[in-house]
Write a protein that holds these residues in place. Structure first.
Motif, PDB file in Angstrom:
ATOM      1  N   VAL A 169      65.446  65.142  44.435  1.00 13.61           N
ATOM      2  CA  VAL A 169      65.834  66.461  44.920  1.00 13.61           C
ATOM      3  C   VAL A 169      64.574  67.202  45.382  1.00 13.61           C
TER       4      VAL A 169
ATOM      5  N   GLU B 269      77.482  69.498  49.849  1.00 11.85           N
ATOM      6  CA  GLU B 269      76.315  70.324  49.516  1.00 11.85           C
ATOM      7  C   GLU B 269      75.184  69.466  49.000  1.00 11.85           C
TER       8      GLU B 269
ATOM      9  N   GLN C 153      69.974  71.302  51.605  1.00 12.94           N
ATOM     10  CA  GLN C 153      69.729  72.746  51.594  1.00 12.94           C
ATOM     11  C   GLN C 153      68.830  73.090  52.776  1.00 12.94           C
TER      12      GLN C 153
ATOM     13  N   ASP D 254      66.600  75.910  54.478  1.00  9.72           N
ATOM     14  CA  ASP D 254      65.947  77.188  54.207  1.00  9.72           C
ATOM     15  C   ASP D 254      66.255  78.146  55.333  1.00  9.72           C
TER      16      ASP D 254
ATOM     17  N   THR E  42      65.998  70.201  53.126  1.00 13.57           N
ATOM     18  CA  THR E  42      65.602  69.378  51.969  1.00 13.57           C
ATOM     19  C   THR E  42      66.837  68.866  51.240  1.00 13.57           C
TER      20      THR E  42
ATOM     21  N   GLN F 194      69.125  68.678  48.286  1.00  8.55           N
ATOM     22  CA  GLN F 194      69.467  69.641  47.218  1.00  8.55           C
ATOM     23  C   GLN F 194      70.131  68.954  46.013  1.00  8.55           C
ATOM     24  N   ASN F 195      70.969  67.923  46.266  1.00  3.57           N
ATOM     25  CA  ASN F 195      71.656  67.179  45.202  1.00  3.57           C
ATOM     26  C   ASN F 195      71.462  65.695  45.431  1.00  3.57           C
TER      27      ASN F 195
END
Length: 1426
Positions: A86, A114, A117, A119, A126, A128-129
Motif C-alpha cells: 500500500v 477503491e 487513491q 491525490d 497510489t 490504497q488497498n
C-alpha cells in the motif's frame, strides 16, 4: 454477487452516447455539433435473484472545447505486482488550461473496489488497498481534472493499469468433503474427480494431488495432475463399507501452499453374502399353548445392506409340524395342538433367503409340560406277603406310580388315606414300611387292607389310588441246617445204577417242608436227588470212571417267608472193591495218667493196619461206646488218644472203653481193641470255706472266751492231702483266738459298744500235702449294743416367735435332746403332750422341729405354751424320758391388700377415646387395724407411653393416651394396692390389655422394583406383586391391585391379583427404566388404598454392536511420578451393558500398557514426566465384529505449588459421565483460551463428584514458569464466567479459591480449608474421556454436638442409647433430644422424683399419697373429697 452492478442507458439520446455497463462511465459515440446540451437517463440494478434497481438523469451542457483542461497521465508502472505494498506510486496526473488554476484531480470510474487513491492536489495515483490478481487482472481508470473556474470545467483521461500475478494463493478444493460411490467387487476403475484449483496463473497455479491418510493398504490411487481417484483392487463392502480418505493438494511452485479435503468413498452393496444365523435357536413353550401364540423369533443377519439384506423366512418340510413362520419377520407361532407326552420337542428347519442366497438352521422347540396327566400305578391292587417283623420299621412293598408329565408335574408323592396304625408310606419313594412291630397272636396269619394315593406336584394336583393287601405270616428265622455228612464218599466202580449213594438230611426250626436240589456240574449228570427226602441215587454207569474224583453240590430250601437256603458239597471218588478188614497189634491197651494232666495232652497211640489200597485202605478210628462223660478224644485219622477235659481223681479213678477201626470201602470192614486208663491222685484241691466273708456278733460286756464264730473248711482230696489246720493271719488277732483243729473263734477281750462297734479277722485253712494249699475267709464281728442311757434335753425352756400371717407349715424352731447310747438305742423321738396338740402346732418326731398347722390370727398377741417329751426306742416307763417347755410368741404384722382376682384380661379397640374406662380392679385388706386396711391403687410397671391411668381410690383404669395396636398390641400392667400400715404393705395384680385392630393402615407393596429383559415377547411376567398390611385379618388381604391412570399404549398391564406383565416387547436402548404408579387396596372395612411408584429396570441383551471411538485418558499424579495401576475401562459403550467385552492392544507401547485377558481394563506401568501416548485397542463382545478404538493417554503431574495456587470451579451437570462425555474437553479448551490471553497455561489436575455438582481443581501457570496466585486466577475466571458458560454450555455456580466460601458444612459446623491427597487413585469414566487422579479432600467440617457425617449433615439419634429413666419417652430433635417424663418425674433424664405431697396438706387427718398424675388424699373415716 448481490452487490455486482450493471449500468445501462434508456430514453432519448441513447444513440449519441454509450455507457460502460460495469464502471458506469459514459462516452460519446460520435461528434456532437449543433447542440447546446444533452440529457441522459441511466438505469442501474444489482445481480440478485430478484434484482433491485435505481434510475438517475445526467444533464450535459456544451462549452468551447479549448477552455477545458488538457489532461496528461504519466504512467510510472505499466505492470504492478499484486503484492505491491500500500502506498506504491503508480502514475502522476497533470493538466493545463487557459482557465484559472489550481486543478483538482479525481478518480471518476474504474475503481469500484477503491484499490487506488488519487491525490486531489498533486495528482499522484497510489495503491490504497491490497491488490489481488486473481480478483482483477487489470484496471481501466478514468481520471478527472477539474479547474478552479466558475463553473468549473472538467476533462477526463482514461488509462490502463496491468496487475502482474504472484504466487499468493493456496490450492482450493471444489468442496471440503467429497462423497463418491462405487460398487463392490468391480475391477480397478475410476471413482470420482477430486480436483483442487489454484487461483494463481501459470506455474503458480499448477497443483499436485496425493492421498495422505485413510489409504494404508493402497486401495486407491489419485492422478497427481487431474485429481482422478481410482481403485487399485476390487473392493469388498462387507470388509470396509466406506473409506475416509484425506487428499492433499500442493502448489508445485511453493510446497508450503497446500490444502486438504476429505473424500468419503461409499462402497455400494452387491448381494454377495448369504444370510447367516448369529445364534443357535432354542426355546420352550408349554404344551397347552393356544393356537396363534408366538414361540420364538428367528433372526438372521446379512452382511449386505438395503434390499440385498431383505430376508424371507420359510419352514422346510413343515408337514405334521404344528408351527408356522412369518415370512418377513421370522416369528414362529403355534398352528396346532401340542402334546408333550406324544412329542416333547420339535426340530424345525427354517430357511432364510435374501433372493440370491439361501441358508437354513434348526430351531429346537422344547415342549414344556403342563399337568394334564394323573399318576398311574404300575401294580393294581397288589397283595404282599409280609413275615412277622423284627423291628418297628421294616420295608413291606414299594408302590410305583408313573406320571407322564415332567418336572414338578411328574414328581409323585404318596400318602395312605385314611392313615392306618400299622403302616406308613415314604412320600417320595413309595416304599411302604411298618409303623410298629408286626406279630401274630394266636393265629396263623392276618390280613390288612389300606389305600395308597399318588398325587403329582403340579399347581393343580392330580391323583390316583390303589388298594394294597398285606398278608402277615410267621417270620422265617432259620435256614435249613444240613446234618453232619461226610465230606467225601468213595463208591465202587461197579455200583449198580439206581443204588442209593447217600441221603442228605437238613432240619429247619421254622418249616417242615424242605426241598433238595443238585447244582449243575458233571457230577449232577451222574446222580439224581429226591427233592423231598434228599436221597442221592446213581443215575449212570461208573465203570468208565475208575479213579475219578467229583464234587457234588446240594442245596436245601425251606418254604418259609422269606425262603432261606443252605448248601453243602460232597466229594465222590470212584474206587475199586474192598478186600481186607483193619486189624490191631494188641487186643488190650492200658494207660496210667495223673489227675493234673493238662487238657490236650497225648495219652498214647492206638493204630491198626489194612492191606487194601486207596480209600479201601484208609482207616477211620472212633471210640465205640457213646460215653458222654468220657474225658478222652481219639484222632479220627491219627489214632492219637488225648485228654479233652480235666481229670478229677476224686470223681472217677478208672476208665474202660473200646476203639473201633473202620476202612473207607463202600462196604466197609471193621476191627476193634479194648482200652483201660488208670487215674493217679495229686494234691490239687485247697481247703474251701463255705463263703469268702462271714458276719458274726457278740453282745457288749461279754466275758473273755465267749464263742463268736465257728469257721469250717473242707478238702476233697484223699489221705494226707485232705487234713486241715486253722489260724488267724490278720485283722484284730489280739482281741480274738481260733482253735487250729476245729476252727472255733472266741473272744480274748471285753467289748464296749460305745467305744467300738465292729472288728474283723482273717482266718486261714491249710492242708498237709507235699505242696500245701490253703484258703482264707474274712470274718466281720459286730458288737451288739445294750440300752444303757436315757434322752436329755440340752435346755428345759425354749422361746420362739412367729407372725400371725405366716402360712401353715412355717418352721417355728427346734428343740434338741441327746442319748449317750450309740446306734438305734441312742435314737431320740419327740412328742407333744396332751392339749398342746390342739394349739396350731406340731413337732417332727425325729428332728424336734416345730411347725405351724393352722392360722394364728385368732391368737392375737397371746403366746402359746407347749410341753415336749423326748424318748428312745424303749417303752416309756417314766424314768427313761425327758421333758421341756416351749413358749411361742405370736406377733401381729401389717398384711398386704389382696386383689380378687389377681389377673384381669381386657380387650379394647385401638381407636378407643382417651378417658374411656376399661376395667375396675378391686382388693381387700384383712388387717384388723382399721388404718392399716386403707389403701390406694397405682400402676407400677408396663404402662408404656403412659397409655393408661388408674384412679387411686376407685381402682378404675382408663385410657390416658392414644393407642396404636401396630406399635404396641399388648400391655401387661402391674397394678399395686398399697396400704397405710407401718411399714406399708403392697399387693399386686396384673391387668393384661389386648388392643384389638381396626383398619387404620393402608397396605404397602412388598417390593417396589423389578427387572425384565429386553426383547421378551408380549405377556412376559415382570413380577407377582404382594403387599403387607400392619393391620390384622380381616383388615388385610386379599389385596386388589391396579395401575393408576394407565396411558394408551402402556408397556405394562396389571391384573387384580397382582400379576404385572408386558404388553409389548421392550427395548432397553429406548427406555431403560419405567415407572408405573400402582395402587393396592385391602379388604378391611372401610377399605384403605395406597399408591406406590413401581420401578421396572429393563435388563440389557447384547443386540447392539460396538462403535469405533476415540478415547482421551487424563492421568494426573501427585509428586514426581505415577506409581502405575488401573487407568480406565476402554470399552464403555453407550448402548448395551449386559455383555462380556474383551479388549487387546493392537498397536502402541505394549510394554507400557496392559489389559488383563477377558476384560477391557487398561493398566499402566509406572511413569515419570509428561507425555501423550496413542495406542490402538481392539474391542469385541465375541458376538459382533470387533472394532478398533484410538486411545490417547496423557500423563501430567502436579505438586504442592499446584494445590497452593489452585482455583475451584463448581459446575452443574446431570452426571459425571455426561460431563466427561460432552463438556470436559470443551471446558478445558475454553479455559486454556481464556488464560492464553494472559500468557498462561491452565492445568485441571483434579475432579471431585459432589452431591449435585462437579468440582474441578485447576492451577494456572504463566509462560515464565510461575503460578498465578489463586486470587488473581480466580478473579480472572470470575470476570469471564459468562464467556466460559457460553463457550462450554455449562452452568458455573461458584469460582473460588476457598471451598469454605461455598458454605459446604451444615448445621452450624465450622469449615476448614484442607486439601488432602489420598493414596488411592479415583478413576472417573465415560465413553470418550477418562480422568484418573488421586482421591482428594478439599475441606473438613468440625461438627457441633448432635451431628455427624462428612458435611455434618446427619443428626445423631441420641435416643438409641435410651437415656431417659423411669419409663420416660425419648424424643429425638434436630441436634439433640429431650425426655418426655412420666408423671411424678422431671429433669433432663427424668431422674428427679417429683413428690407434690410436701407442698400439699390433706385436711381432717387425711394422708397425702403420691400418684401417677400428681397426688391424692387418703381420707379418714367419715371424710371424703379431693
Amino acid at each position: 454477487m448481490n452487490a455486482e452492478l450493471k449500468f445501462s442507458l434508456y430514453g432519448p439520446n441513447v444513440d449519441v452516447v454509450t455507457i460502460d455497463p460495469r464502471s458506469g462511465t459514459v462516452f460519446t459515440s460520435g461528434f456532437l455539433t449543433g447542440r447546446e446540451g444533452l440529457t441522459i437517463d441511466v438505469h442501474v440494478e444489482d445481480s440478485g435473484e430478484v434484482p433491485h434497481f435505481d434510475i438517475t438523469t445526467i444533464s450535459v451542457i456544451f462549452h468551447n472545447g479549448s477552455e477545458f483542461p488538457m489532461v496528461n497521465v504519466d504512467i510510472l508502472r505499466k505492470f504492478i505486482f499484486e503484492d505491491a505494498p500500500v502506498g506504491t506510486l503508480v502514475a502522476i496526473v497533470n493538466a493545463t488550461s487557459p482557465r484559472p488554476e489550481p486543478f483538482y484531480f479525481y478518480l471518476a470510474s474504474g475503481d469500484t473496489e477503491e484499490i487506488f487513491q488519487l491525490d486531489e492536489s498533486s495528482g499522484e495515483l497510489t495503491v490504497q488497498n491490497p491488490l489481488d490478481y486473481e480478483n482483477k487482472k487489470g484496471f481501466t481508470l478514468l481520471v478527472e481534472a477539474r479547474d478552479s473556474g466558475s463553473p468549473p470545467f472538467s476533462s477526463f483521461a482514461e488509462f490502463h493499469v496491468n496487475i502482474s500475478d504472484v504466487n499468493d494463493n493456496f490450492p482450493q478444493f471444489m468442496q471440503s468433503e467429497f462423497r463418491c460411490d462405487i460398487f463392490e467387487n468391480l475391477q480397478p476403475m475410476w471413482v470420482c474427480d477430486v480436483l483442487a484449483i489454484d487461483a494463481d496463473t501459470g506455474s503458480y497455479g499448477m497443483v499436485h494431488h496425493s492421498i495422505v491418510e485413510g489409504n494404508p493398504d493402497s486401495h486407491f490411487i489419485i492422478d497427481s495432475e487431474t485429481g482422478e481417484l481410482s481403485t487399485t483392487i476390487s473392493l469388498d463392502r462387507e470388509v470396509i463399507a466406506d473409506y475416509n480418505l484425506t487428499v492433499e493438494a500442493i502448489d508445485q511452485d511453493n510446497p508450503l501452499h497446500s490444502a486438504s479435503a476429505t473424500v468419503i468413498v461409499v462402497v455400494l452393496d452387491r448381494n454377495d453374502h448369504p444370510p447367516r444365523f448369529s445364534q443357535i435357536f432354542r426355546t420352550e413353550i408349554p404344551e397347552d399353548a393356544p393356537i396363534g401364540q408366538p414361540v420364538v423369533q428367528v433372526i438372521s443377519a446379512d452382511d449386505d445392506i438395503d434390499e440385498n439384506r431383505e430376508i424371507t423366512f420359510s419352514i422346510i418340510q413343515h408337514n405334521d409340524i404344528p408351527f408356522i413362520i412369518d415370512n418377513n419377520y421370522g416369528l414362529i407361532t403355534v398352528i396346532g395342538l401340542l402334546d408333550r407326552e406324544k412329542q416333547d420337542h420339535y426340530i424345525v428347519r427354517v430357511n432364510a433367503n435374501d433372493s440370491a442366497w439361501s441358508i437354513s438352521t434348526d430351531v429346537t422347540i422344547v415342549i414344556l409340560d403342563v399337568n394334564d396327566n394323573k399318576p398311574v400305578f404300575s401294580h393294581t391292587a397288589p397283595t404282599v406277603i409280609l413275615p412277622e417283623t423284627k423291628a418297628q420299621e421294616e420295608f413291606v412293598f414299594r408302590v410305583m406310580a408313573i406320571d407322564a408329565d415332567t418336572g414338578k408335574n411328574s414328581e409323585v408323592v404318596y400318602t395312605i388315606e385314611p392313615p392306618v396304625d400299622h403302616f406308613w408310606v415314604n412320600a417320595t419313594s413309595g416304599e411302604i414300611y411298618t409303623n410298629q412291630l408286626m406279630a401274630l397272636h394266636h393265629s396263623p396269619f392276618e390280613v390288612f387292607n389300606f389305600t395308597v394315593f399318588a398325587y403329582d406336584c403340579g399347581i393343580t394336583s392330580l391323583f390316583a389310588s390303589t388298594t394294597v393287601t398285606v398278608r402277615l405270616v410267621p417270620y422265617n428265622y432259620h435256614p435249613p441246617i444240613f446234618l453232619l455228612s461226610p465230606s467225601k464218599v468213595s463208591i465202587p466202580f461197579d455200583m449198580p445204577i439206581g443204588t442209593e449213594v447217600f441221603q442228605f438230611s437238613a432240619v429247619d426250626n421254622d418249616s417242615d417242608e424242605i426241598e433238595y436240589a443238585l447244582k449243575n456240574g458233571k457230577a449232577s449228570d451222574m446222580f439224581w436227588i429226591q427233592a423231598d427226602f434228599g436221597k442221592i441215587t446213581l443215575n449212570g454207569s461208573l465203570r468208565e470212571h475208575l479213579g475219578e474224583v467229583w464234587t457234588l453240590s446240594v442245596t436245601a430250601k425251606d418254604s418259609g417267608h422269606p425262603p432261606l437256603t443252605s448248601q453243602v458239597e460232597i466229594t465222590i471218588e470212584i474206587i475199586a472193591r474192598n478186600h481186607f478188614s483193619p486189624s490191631f497189634a494188641e487186643p488190650v491197651a492200658i494207660f496210667s495218667i495223673p489227675e493234673d494232666l493238662h487238657v490236650g495232652s497225648f495219652i498214647g497211640k492206638i493204630q491198626a493196619e489194612d492191606e487194601d489200597s486207596g480209600a479201601n485202605g484208609v482207616i477211620t478210628y472212633s471210640i465205640r461206646q457213646d460215653l458222654e462223660y468220657l474225658p478222652f478224644s481219639l484222632g479220627k485219622s491219627s489214632a492219637l488218644l488225648s485228654l479233652i477235659r480235666e481229670l478229677d481223681f476224686e470223681k472217677q479213678r478208672l476208665y474202660h472203653f473200646q476203639i473201633e477201626a473202620v476202612d473207607g470201602g463202600w462196604s466197609s470192614k471193621i476191627g476193634m481193641t479194648n482200652i483201660t486208663v488208670n487215674i493217679v491222685d495229686v494234691n490239687d484241691n485247697p481247703p474251701a470255706f463255705g463263703a469268702l466273708e462271714y458276719i458274726a456278733s457278740v453282745p457288749e460286756n461279754s466275758g473273755i472266751g465267749t464263742i463268736v464264730f465257728i469257721a469250717k473248711a473242707t478238702d476233697p482230696d484223699s489221705t494226707t492231702n485232705a487234713q486241715i489246720t486253722y489260724s488267724l493271719i490278720s485283722g484284730d488277732v489280739e482281741r480274738f483266738s481260733v482253735d487250729s483243729v476245729n476252727g472255733t473263734i472266741t473272744s480274748a477281750d471285753v467289748f464296749d459298744y460305745e467305744q467300738e462297734q465292729i472288728f474283723d479277722v482273717m482266718v486261714k485253712a491249710s492242708n498237709m500235702g507235699a505242696h500245701a494249699l490253703f484258703s482264707v475267709a474274712h470274718v466281720f464281728i459286730n458288737i451288739l449294743d445294750i440300752n444303757e442311757f436315757i434322752p436329755t434335753f440340752r435346755t428345759k425352756e425354749y422361746d420362739f416367735s412367729v407372725f400371725t400371717h405366716d402360712p401353715i407349715g412355717t418352721r417355728v424352731g427346734q428343740v434338741t435332746a441327746t442319748d449317750l447310747d450309740q446306734g438305734p438305742e441312742g435314737e431320740v423321738f419327740y412328742l407333744l403332750l396332751g392339749l398342746n396338740q390342739n394349739l396350731g402346732f406340731e413337732i417332727d418326731r425325729h428332728s424336734g422341729e416345730i411347725y405351724t398347722t393352722g392360722s394364728l390370727r385368732m391368737h392375737g398377741n397371746s403366746p402359746a405354751a407347749l410341753t415336749v417329751l423326748a424318748k428312745n426306742r424303749g417303752i416309756i416307763s417314766g424314768t427313761n424320758v425327758d421333758e421341756c417347755s416351749v413358749r411361742i410368741s405370736i406377733i401381729e404384722i401389717n398384711n398386704a391388700p389382696e386383689f380378687t382376682p389377681t389377673i384381669y384380661l381386657i380387650n379394647v379397640r385401638e381407636n378407643i377415646a382417651i378417658g374411656t374406662s376399661i376395667v375396675r380392679v378391686s382388693a381387700v385388706d384383712q388387717d384388723s387395724i382399721w388404718y392399716w386396711s386403707q389403701f390406694f391403687f397405682s400402676i407400677e410397671h408396663g404402662n408404656i407411653n403412659t397409655a393408661f391411668a388408674i384412679h387411686p381410690l376407685s381402682g378404675v383404669i382408663s385410657v390416658h393416651s392414644p393407642l396404636d395396636r401396630e406399635q404396641w398390641a399388648h400391655y401387661n400392667l402391674s397394678v399395686t394396692a398399697t396400704d397405710k400400715g407401718t411399714p406399708p404393705a403392697t399387693g399386686t395384680a396384673n391387668v393384661l390389655v389386648t388392643v384389638d385392630d381396626i383398619n387404620d393402615h393402608a397396605p404397602r407393596l412388598g417390593v417396589t422394583q423389578a427387572q425384565v429383559k429386553e426383547n421378551q415377547p408380549q405377556g412376559t411376567i415382570v413380577a407377582r406383586l404382594n403387599a403387607s398390611d400392619l393391620d390384622l385379618p380381616p383388615n388385610q388381604g386379599p389385596f386388589t391391585f391396579w395401575v393408576v391412570k394407565p396411558m394408551m399404549g402402556s408397556a405394562f398391564s396389571l391384573t387384580a391379583d397382582g400379576v404385572l406383565f408386558t404388553t409389548r416387547s421392550l427395548d432397553r436402548e429406548v427406555y431403560s427404566v419405567y415407572h408405573v404408579a400402582v395402587a393396592v387396596r385391602d379388604a378391611g372395612t372401610p377399605p384403605l388404598t395406597s399408591t406406590t411408584v413401581f420401578h421396572i429396570s429393563v435388563l440389557d441383551e447384547n443386540d447392539n454392536p460396538y462403535m469405533q471411538r476415540s478415547i482421551h485418558i487424563e492421568v494426573k499424579y501427585y509428586g514426581s511420578s505415577f506409581q502405575g495401576g488401573r487407568i480406565g475401562h476402554v470399552n464403555l459403550q453407550g448402548d448395551d451393558v449386559a455383555h462380556t467385552s474383551n479388549c487387546s492392544i493392537k498397536t502402541g507401547r505394549s510394554n507400557m500398557f496392559d489389559i488383563p485377558y477377558g476384560t477391557c481394563e487398561l493398566w499402566s506401568a509406572p511413569f515419570q514426566g509428561e507425555a501423550t501416548y496413542n495406542i490402538t485397542i481392539e474391542a469385541t463382545d465375541l458376538f459382533h465384529f470387533p472394532v478398533n478404538h484410538s486411545v490417547y493417554v496423557n500423563y501430567k503431574g502436579f505438586t504442592n505449588a499446584s494445590m497452593d495456587s489452585c482455583i475451584l470451579f463448581y459446575v452443574s451437570s446431570s452426571s459425571i459421565h455426561e460431563f466427561l462425555t460432552h463438556k470436559y474437553l470443551t471446558f478445558v479448551k475454553a479455559l486454556d483460551s481464556l488464560f492464553n490471553l494472559q500468557a498462561s497455561k491452565t492445568h485441571v489436575f483434579g475432579i471431585k463428584v459432589l452431591e449435585t455438582e462437579i468440582l474441578l481443581l485447576a492451577a494456572v501457570k504463566s509462560y515464565n514458569g510461575q503460578y498465578l496466585s489463586r486470587e488473581l486466577a480466580s478473579g480472572i475466571s470470575t470476570g469471564h464466567r459468562k464467556v466460559l458458560e457460553a463457550q462450554t454450555n455449562v452452568t458455573i455456580s461458584h469460582i473460588t479459591s476457598d471451598p469454605c466460601l461455598t458454605v459446604p458444612c451444615q448445621n452450624g459446623a465450622t469449615c476448614g480449608k484442607n486439601i488432602h491427597i489420598g493414596p488411592k487413585v479415583a478413576v472417573l469414566e465415560s465413553s470418550t474421556v477418562i480422568f484418573a487422579s488421586p482421591q482428594m479432600e478439599i475441606f473438613n467440617c468440625t461438627c457441633l454436638p448432635g451431628f455427624t457425617g462428612t458435611l455434618c449433615e446427619a443428626d445423631i439419634d441420641e435416643c438409641e442409647s435410651n437415656p431417659c429413666r423411669n419409663e420416660g419417652t425419648c424424643v429425638n430433635n434436630h441436634g439433640g433430644f429431650y425426655c418426655h417424663c412420666q408423671n411424678g418425674f422431671f429433669g433432663t433424664f427424668c431422674t428427679t422424683d417429683f413428690d407434690e405431697c410436701p407442698t400439699q396438706k390433706c385436711q381432717n387427718g387425711g394422708s397425702c399419697v403420691k400418684a401417677q398424675d400428681g397426688f391424692h388424699c387418703l381420707c379418714d373415716a367419715g371424710y371424703k373429697g379431693i
